[in-house]
Scaffold this active site. Structure first.
Site, mmCIF file in Angstrom:
data_model
loop_
_atom_site.group_PDB
_atom_site.id
_atom_site.type_symbol
_atom_site.label_atom_id
_atom_site.label_comp_id
_atom_site.label_asym_id
_atom_site.label_seq_id
_atom_site.Cartn_x
_atom_site.Cartn_y
_atom_site.Cartn_z
ATOM 1 N N SER A 56 0.827 -1.216 0.000
ATOM 2 C CA SER A 56 0.000 0.000 0.000
ATOM 3 C C SER A 56 0.860 1.264 0.000
ATOM 4 O O SER A 56 0.442 2.287 -0.542
ATOM 5 C CB SER A 56 -0.977 -0.004 1.174
ATOM 6 O OG SER A 56 -0.316 -0.303 2.373
ATOM 7 N N HIS B 15 1.546 1.712 -3.552
ATOM 8 C CA HIS B 15 0.353 2.144 -4.291
ATOM 9 C C HIS B 15 -0.071 3.576 -3.986
ATOM 10 O O HIS B 15 -0.777 4.189 -4.769
ATOM 11 C CB HIS B 15 -0.807 1.175 -4.018
ATOM 12 C CG HIS B 15 -0.600 -0.149 -4.661
ATOM 13 N ND1 HIS B 15 -1.236 -1.295 -4.236
ATOM 14 C CD2 HIS B 15 0.184 -0.530 -5.698
ATOM 15 C CE1 HIS B 15 -0.842 -2.320 -4.993
ATOM 16 N NE2 HIS B 15 0.017 -1.871 -5.878
ATOM 17 N N GLU C 36 4.689 -0.723 9.293
ATOM 18 C CA GLU C 36 5.123 -2.076 9.721
ATOM 19 C C GLU C 36 6.420 -1.906 10.506
ATOM 20 O O GLU C 36 7.495 -2.140 9.968
ATOM 21 C CB GLU C 36 5.371 -2.964 8.502
ATOM 22 C CG GLU C 36 4.169 -3.127 7.586
ATOM 23 C CD GLU C 36 4.468 -4.019 6.374
ATOM 24 O OE1 GLU C 36 5.626 -4.417 6.181
ATOM 25 O OE2 GLU C 36 3.524 -4.317 5.629
ATOM 26 N N CYS D 19 -16.769 3.583 19.516
ATOM 27 C CA CYS D 19 -17.917 3.394 18.620
ATOM 28 C C CYS D 19 -18.535 2.017 18.863
ATOM 29 O O CYS D 19 -18.020 1.201 19.623
ATOM 30 C CB CYS D 19 -17.475 3.539 17.162
ATOM 31 S SG CYS D 19 -16.393 2.196 16.612
ATOM 32 N N CYS E 212 -16.199 -1.069 18.040
ATOM 33 C CA CYS E 212 -15.120 -1.142 19.037
ATOM 34 C C CYS E 212 -15.665 -1.661 20.369
ATOM 35 O O CYS E 212 -15.077 -2.554 20.987
ATOM 36 C CB CYS E 212 -14.480 0.226 19.239
ATOM 37 S SG CYS E 212 -13.262 0.630 17.975
ATOM 38 N N ILE F 107 1.485 -11.526 2.446
ATOM 39 C CA ILE F 107 0.376 -12.065 3.254
ATOM 40 C C ILE F 107 0.206 -13.562 2.996
ATOM 41 O O ILE F 107 0.035 -14.353 3.930
ATOM 42 C CB ILE F 107 -0.948 -11.302 2.960
ATOM 43 C CG1 ILE F 107 -0.794 -9.801 3.264
ATOM 44 C CG2 ILE F 107 -2.111 -11.905 3.742
ATOM 45 C CD1 ILE F 107 -0.333 -9.459 4.659
#
Lengths: 392, 392
Positions: free
Chosen positions: A67, A70, A95, A133, A136, A220
């Site tokens: 990402s 990207h 990370e 929220c 959560c 992944i």
């Protein structure tokens, strides 16, 4: 301090409507619809200040995620590839592992249930879930309705220092017994946790002796192979056309590799599993319109009932699912997102401590200064698995 | 004894290949590919003989199932509609209850763990699972690899007597305390168990206070509504265009009805659930290519995470599933088939005993002699929910 910052221009595409959580000129949940002409620069930034519930971390190592690439990569019109939550300018990087150098007075260490102390080695969840929220409070932080993301919508870890809420930190202390470089392995906890959330938390894992099939040998997919072998998979198959990635998948525990561009996926799974098929299939290619038929035809033709198909790669394309196959074979299909909650980060750290070594995934280490070049190089390169930044 | 028998001609379509479990001229797993010109007749048959592990049942009541109608219904070329396992000629009928009149010496009553005795009221699973193949030995009888089906591939209950393996029988004794006609309610245990297997066993049920949405108000959808209200659904919505079925759904506990031909499904679910959506969605229309978008758009637009979509209606059409929606909303999609195992039959009987009255589903009772006419009438009629045969 030095930091890698990404800036871009707010240029919404025709038809784009500001979402109810978007902030004009600053934040959107649909990055690729809005941001144009990204620029990645090595900048001089102020050292972050911390609030009472936060800690300051001296970043030691930080991986480059797809990402990140990207966000810096553009289509023909100059819009960024990354489709999700983004607020620019932002320091990239999520990370990471590092050492705590300052502690807010209300920053609690979950390892001790006491206030954090300077020197604790930690890694950090990338998802800044609010804790307030409905999802959560129901225990689903990956689905927080007021989410911020480190390195996407708030400053990340391609920098000497980062401040983060203490509740997102997980101690790496335990890894000292097993690894000489705890920050290197610690920087892999986040991507490993995405795979763990997909195959163990959402997919329900496998029983020792069952088989698993993983489509896609990116970070992944490869992390998932290692996790599933750790969980006792009898046969773990990875489908991946790139040779370097295939070799790494084998090194990380895959028993068989299928090259889906040269071999018949269904027939090969049947051959390698003696027609039994797998308890778990992981879609980690991002090409569901291409691989859905391979997955469900394999389920249909193999003997196993109860297969679970987990979708972890993000994609907009529809999957042509045949309900009949899922009925006759007692199968299910599950969406997986995120890495927070459910014991995932601490379980991954403990599994690493017990020998689940993910470090072979890091195929190159670079300096902060080299990041802009590598974010460009990685737009076409598929040789590497994980390139990781070491910060002295 | 009198029995309703279906005969047809073995006339495989061009390109049909005999499957490895098919028997030429007699049995196929792909009925609609093979059988032509079905004839339904009231015949005189011998009273069945029993084996040591079987019982003989005097049939008291038997429902007509959609699949009975589809075995008698033909396309333009004269082939039967029903696509599944069939062996003709066969006595139809599989939703039945009756009284045991003869017991084999090894026929055990699960209520007492002693040999069956004459007089026990029972209902019977339609799926004759072998108990010896891999899925059976793993505890998944609905996925038996050596399956026979009562009223499809072996003689059914549109008859005065039927012989069946004792292991498929469940005592209706307990219903005596609650119902004056235990055979009437007993004949509804089988279809109710199909719905129960879908929403409770495969779908994982709901927690009291959660919401459910059912697409399709046929017998399975309506039974599911009653089951989910029994399980404590706060709001149960049924989507169904036919007025008679809608009214029955309301009578059986549905809180709201959506007419999908006149109303906006997504907006109505949002309105009735205060934007929360549902924990469980049941696809019981058989039109997945039409309703998949309604289901996943509702999941996307409503607040609930963790929704489960259960596919119970059979259909060949692909479902255009958007993985992204299932990821962001933590949702899953599950195939459901069958009614055997997992405590389903006894749980349904016990729930009925505790007040889960399904008898309003029976909208008409007829005699055995009337069956051929009604199997024709029901090919176009959508007024009725369940027509049931009473055998004096």
């Amino acid at each position: 301090m030095k930091a890698i910052e990404l800036s871009a221009e707010w240029h919404p595409k025709q038809g784009f409507k500001l979402g109810n959580k978007d902030i004009k000129g600053r934040l959107t949940y649909l990055g690729s619809q809005v941001w144009k002409n990204p620029r990645v620069t090595l900048s001089e930034k102020d050292k972050p200040q911390i609030k009472p519930h936060e800690v300051l971390i001296e970043v030691k190592q930080c991986g480059i995620c797809g990402s990140d690439v990207h966000m810096a990569q553009t289509d023909d019109e100059g819009y960024i590839y990354y489709p999700g939550l983004t607020a620019f300018p932002v320091i990239l990087g999520h990370e990471f592992a590092g050492r705590i150098t300052e502690c807010g007075e209300r920053a609690i260490n979950k390892r001790t249930n006491k206030p954090f102390e300077v020197g604790e080695p930690v890694t950090v969840e990338e998802m800044v879930w609010c804790g307030e929220c409905r999802p959560c409070c129901d225990g689903y932080p990956n689905h927080c309705e007021r989410l911020q993301e480190i390195g996407f919508s708030i400053d990340g870890a391609y920098a000497k220092y980062i401040s983060v809420p203490a509740k997102l930190c997980w101690s790496l202390n335990r890894l000292k017994h097993t690894y000489s470089d705890i920050y290197k392995i610690g920087s892999l906890v986040e991507p490993t946790s995405v795979a763990y959330n997909a195959v163990i938390e959402r997919g329900g894992g496998i029983k020792p002796g069952e088989n698993a099939v993983i489509l896609g040998g990116g970070p992944i997919g490869i992390a998932a192979a290692k996790i599933l072998k750790t969980a006792g998979a009898a046969i773990c198959i990875v489908s991946e056309p790139e040779e370097n990635r295939s070799n790494l998948a084998k090194k990380m525990g895959a028993d068989y590799i299928i090259n889906p561009e040269k071999e018949n996926f269904v027939e090969k799974v049947k051959e390698y599993t003696d027609n039994e098929g797998a308890a778990l299939y992981l879609e980690a290619t991002g090409l569901p319109h291409v691989v859905t038929d391979d997955i469900q035809n394999t389920i249909w033709e193999c003997k196993a009932v109860n297969s679970t198909v987990v979708i972890v790669a993000r994609a907009e394309q529809r999957m042509p699912v045949c309900g009949e196959y899922f009925q006759v074979r007692r199968a299910k299909l599950i969406g997986a997102q995120g890495h927070s909650g459910h014991g995932t980060f601490p379980n991954v750290i403990n599994a690493m401590s017990a020998g689940m070594d993910m470090t072979p995934m890091i195929t190159k280490e670079i300096s902060l200064e080299e990041v802009p070049n590598y974010l460009e190089l990685l737009q076409s390169d598929k040789q590497h698995c994980k390139i990781s930044i070491k910060i002295p």
